[in-house]
Design a protein around this motif. Structure first.
Motif, short mmCIF file in Angstrom:
data_model
loop_
_atom_site.label_atom_id
_atom_site.label_comp_id
_atom_site.label_asym_id
_atom_site.label_seq_id
_atom_site.Cartn_x
_atom_site.Cartn_y
_atom_site.Cartn_z
N THR A 139 1.07 -1.26 0.00
CA THR A 139 -0.05 0.08 -0.02
C THR A 139 0.75 1.30 0.08
O THR A 139 0.54 2.17 -0.90
N LEU A 140 1.80 1.28 0.97
CA LEU A 140 2.68 2.61 1.17
C LEU A 140 3.95 2.32 0.47
O LEU A 140 4.71 1.50 0.42
N TYR A 141 4.28 3.31 -0.53
CA TYR A 141 5.40 3.25 -1.18
C TYR A 141 6.71 4.03 -0.50
O TYR A 141 6.45 5.13 -0.02
N ARG A 142 7.53 3.28 -0.44
CA ARG A 142 8.68 3.90 0.62
C ARG A 142 9.89 4.58 0.13
O ARG A 142 10.59 4.98 0.75
N VAL A 143 9.77 4.66 -1.19
CA VAL A 143 10.86 5.34 -1.86
C VAL A 143 10.73 6.63 -1.88
O VAL A 143 9.66 7.35 -2.36
N ARG A 144 11.52 7.59 -1.29
CA ARG A 144 11.30 8.99 -0.85
C ARG A 144 12.25 9.84 -1.86
O ARG A 144 11.36 11.19 -2.56
N ARG A 145 13.14 9.59 -2.50
CA ARG A 145 13.65 10.45 -3.53
C ARG A 145 14.62 9.27 -4.41
O ARG A 145 15.32 8.10 -4.18
N VAL A 146 14.67 9.91 -5.58
CA VAL A 146 15.71 9.03 -6.82
C VAL A 146 16.53 10.11 -7.47
O VAL A 146 15.94 11.29 -7.79
N TRP A 147 17.75 9.86 -7.56
CA TRP A 147 18.56 10.91 -8.09
C TRP A 147 19.40 9.78 -9.26
O TRP A 147 20.25 9.09 -8.79
N MET A 167 13.58 4.91 1.73
CA MET A 167 14.69 4.87 1.00
C MET A 167 14.98 5.74 -0.08
O MET A 167 14.01 6.44 -0.44
N VAL A 168 16.19 5.86 -0.07
CA VAL A 168 16.70 6.80 -1.25
C VAL A 168 17.78 6.29 -2.09
O VAL A 168 18.53 5.58 -1.69
N PHE A 169 17.52 6.32 -3.36
CA PHE A 169 18.28 5.64 -4.52
C PHE A 169 19.12 6.79 -5.18
O PHE A 169 18.60 7.77 -5.51
N VAL A 170 20.39 6.36 -5.15
CA VAL A 170 21.24 7.13 -6.10
C VAL A 170 21.70 6.01 -7.28
O VAL A 170 22.52 5.21 -6.93
N GLY A 171 21.33 6.42 -8.59
CA GLY A 171 21.79 5.58 -9.62
C GLY A 171 23.12 6.04 -10.20
O GLY A 171 22.99 7.07 -10.66
#
Length: 750
Positions: A174-182, A247-251
């Motif tokens: 239900t809740l998407y936990r990724v807050r930021r993506v760069w 979660m924060v992802f840096v690609g």
């Protein structure tokens, strides 16, 4: 994979040429930077991309990445004129993006003390929760509450993210936990303070974009281990450690076809981005890196390490993979004396490389205030058929072309500096061999110690040859000591090795597969310490062989009839898309397992420092028959043992347990951190009906200066206590609920 065309474009000449690399009075240039300028001079083109450097495309223009150390008088106006972008400012260490055709001009900008052009890095590729006791911590058994990473930011610096994988949601999808993506190498609007990449803050945009790159699943697998909910896996079996964290992802990987690659500057910028976001929402953060390289001084004084140490601190933790070179003899150490003045070894190439077109790097570092010389010879069996002759440390880049027994060339470039950014003499050797002959590397000196490492990267893959004697009685073999990554040597980094948590598994087709190793033992690939300065590495080990986690639905290598499908253990279909889970092994997997445990620890105490994290992990680590007795300083195989989430949290809870200073019936609660910057977290286990909890901050005379009340429901309650304008100092804080109360000495630091 980057095509190997660059060095064919260079004119082949016999003999050697020497190009001075200290042409500027403005900055000390690293050996890697000098080699770049030397290649520019040979090719006559400042801006042409070449192997071994990190590039980005920014608004259609190619830039090269670098670390610089600056003084207070740095000429930022000159940088702006050149079109240089400044990224992270970690104290006096900056990351910069230089227009690729302006590097030579950049070296002449005033106020820059050191320049180090970035080098590529590569990925360092269920039972895990049980072996680390994380399952007990997640359930909160005999702990003040369940620990799931809630209110902690888990940052993953990686590539191959599937932004809509079910494991990135909560346990109910239900809740998407990724807050930021760069995505650093994709075009779009970059985050504030940066000039490149695309930032995404809207979950709908993230999910519609889908992924950063489809050529790997590394980031998805790592994220799932550290923080995945395990949704859509059988009975949530493949749930990660901190499964309620943000979660924060840096690609950091570019799309195929670009010269752009990932480097250490990308990591520093990624750490900065993660920590900045976490601070903006008043949460602690753990940044995970499962990439690395064998190249570098390994002493904690590289410009990367200095920047890393400047960025980390209370509530800002960095964990990295130790490396996967524990079986590779890619290191050699030699201590010279007046009567023992030389050492020789043979450079071999990774067998995965084309046998007729082989490349590698050798990175040689000496002692401060000492010097050494190198000599490279070709042997067609017993006889030496060509040689560079002795090449002693100087401010020079040397080019040689040795002729092999078949008449083909072996290209050699050696960039030297007597005083690198860490004060040590340094020689960086590039070999591009088209010959069948053996390549001997000799070093001579009358005093001091040298360490050399071999490795080569064609991103995203690392290629590790070995240093061998090849049957020559006068030569020596390399060893597998000091094979932890250079990034691991950073003083603030938590370096994670790997042990075998699962030695076999049954895949989705019912086929039993075995790695041929015994559970509980060190993973054979796990890189070893020590560091050249004698420090023990890794710091701790985690489960890394093998772990089940999420797989990117965009990586076709995990689909039926493709090479990685044998590792798939389950899959589910949601909205018509197939989402797999699969096994993988490496310190790439053990690091996020430990990073997830650190997130649990930060949930309990948001002000933990890198040193306090290391100390807690060390004193609570699992020591068993496989680790053997571990001395207080640790070992260079296991660090301090196997990470133990449950014991770490029990130990922390015991340290935080309130001590009642008055003769009152104590409450079952925790108040932390203490000292605090003005905000406490209160955890209260209410075993009866709803009650009012009152928190009163008093000065040492007992005068009330701040009061806050909350309603506590039955069960565990977590409250944020903001002390408002209470000045820094020592206070008494009274927590009361009904007939129970505690009074705790508390320190407020602002």
């Amino acid at each position: 994979m980057i095509k190997k065309v660059l060095f064919y474009l260079l004119a082949i000449v016999s003999g050697a040429s020497a190009v001075s690399a200290r042409d500027t009075k403005n900055a000390i240039l690293s050996a890697h930077t000098r080699m770049y300028l030397n290649n520019v001079a040979k090719a006559g083109n400042d801006g042409k991309p070449m192997d071994g450097y990190v590039y980005k495309m920014i608004e259609g223009r190619m830039y090269i990445s670098a670390f610089v150390k600056v003084g207070a008088d740095v000429d930022e106006a000159a940088l702006n004129t050149l079109g240089v972008y400044i990224g992270t400012r970690a104290g006096n260490i900056w990351t910069v993006q230089i227009p690729a055709d302006k590097v030579t001009a950049f070296t002449k900008v005033a106020g820059i003390a050191n320049i180090d052009l970035d080098a590529p890095i590569t990925p360092l590729l269920d039972n895990a929760k049980k072996t680390t006791r994380a399952d007990s911590a997640q359930k909160g058994i005999n702990l003040p509450m369940p620990f799931t990473g809630k209110n902690v930011v888990v940052g993953i610096i990686d590539a191959g993210f599937d932004f809509d994988h079910p494991t990135l949601y909560d346990t109910t999808h239900t809740l998407y936990r990724v807050r930021r993506v760069w995505t650093q190498k994709l075009t779009g609007t970059p985050p504030a303070g940066f000039s490149y990449g695309r930032e995404m803050t809207d979950p709908y945009v993230m999910r519609s974009v889908g992924y950063d790159t489809a050529i790997t699943t590394h980031g998805t697998h790592v994220a799932g281990i550290a923080a995945g909910s395990g949704y859509s896996s059988p009975s949530s079996k493949y749930r990660g450690m901190a499964y309620e964290s943000d979660m924060v992802f840096v690609g950091i990987m570019p799309p195929p076809g670009q010269w752009a690659v990932a480097g250490a500057t990308d990591i520093i910028d990624g750490m900065n981005y993660i920590f900045t976001y976490a601070a903006s929402v008043f949460k602690p953060a753990i940044a995970n890196l499962s990439w690395g390289s064998s190249i570098g001084p390994h002493d904690g004084h590289s410009l990367f390490s200095q920047a890393c140490d400047a960025l980390t601190g209370p509530g800002r933790i960095f964990a990295c993979s130790a490396g996967n070179c524990g079986e590779d003899s890619l290191h050699l150490r030699k201590t010279f004396t007046a009567t023992n003045t030389s050492v020789s070894t043979f450079v071999t190439f990774d067998p995965q490389l084309d046998t007729t077109d082989r490349k590698t790097w050798i990175d040689v570092w000496g002692d401060t205030g000492r010097t050494f010389c190198l000599n490279i010879k070709l042997y067609d069996g017993v006889n030496a058929i060509d040689s560079t002759g002795p090449i002693c440390i100087s401010d020079t880049v040397h080019d040689y072309v040795l002729t092999g027994s078949d008449g083909d060339p072996c290209h050699i470039t050696i960039s030297m500096t007597p005083t690198e950014y860490n004060g040590k003499p340094h020689a960086f050797v590039y070999l591009h061999s088209l010959v069948p002959d053996n390549i001997c590397l000799s070093a001579t000196a009358t005093s001091g110690t040298i360490d050399m490492w071999e490795g080569f990267l064609i991103p995203p893959t690392g290629y590790y040859g070995e240093l061998k004697k090849l049957g020559y009685a006068w030569a020596v073999d390399g060893d597998n000591r000091m094979t932890v990554s250079d990034i691991s040597s950073s003083f603030s980094a938590i370096s994670v090795g790997a042990y075998v948590s699962k030695g076999s598994f049954t895949n989705i087709g019912g086929t039993f597969l075995s790695y041929g190793v015994t559970s509980g033992r060190i993973a054979p690939f796990s890189s070893l310490g020590p560091l050249p300065d004698g420090r023990i590495k890794p710091d701790i080990t985690g489960p890394g062989m093998a772990l089940a986690s999420a797989i990117s639905s965009y990586d076709t290598s995990y689909t039926p009839l493709n090479e990685n499908y044998i590792y798939v253990i389950s899959k589910s279909t949601i909205d018509g898309r197939v989402y797999p889970y699969a096994m993988a092994a490496g310190t790439s997997m053990s690091c996020p397992a430990v990073a997830g445990i650190i997130a649990m620890m930060l949930q309990l105490n948001s002000t933990l420092t890198p040193d306090s994290v290391k100390n807690i992990l060390a004193r609570t680590a699992i020591v068993d028959a496989n680790t053997g007795t571990i001395p207080p300083a640790g070992t260079n195989t296991w660090g301090h043992g196997k990470a133990n989430a449950y014991k770490a949290l029990r130990d922390m809870a015991a340290q935080l347990t309130v001590q009642n200073t008055l003769a009152e019936d104590p409450m079952d609660c925790l108040l932390y951190p203490n000292p605090t910057n003005g905000t406490f977290t209160l955890v209260y286990n209410n075993t009866t009906m709803a009650k009012t909890v009152t928190v009163t901050v008093m000065d040492m005379t007992g005068r009330s200066i701040h009061t806050q009340t909350m309603q506590a429901a039955n069960g565990y309650n977590v409250f944020n206590i903001n002390t408002g304008d209470v000045p820094k100092g020592l206070y008494l804080t009274r927590i009361s609920c009904g007939e129970k109360a505690n009074v705790i000495k508390t320190m407020i630091e602002r």
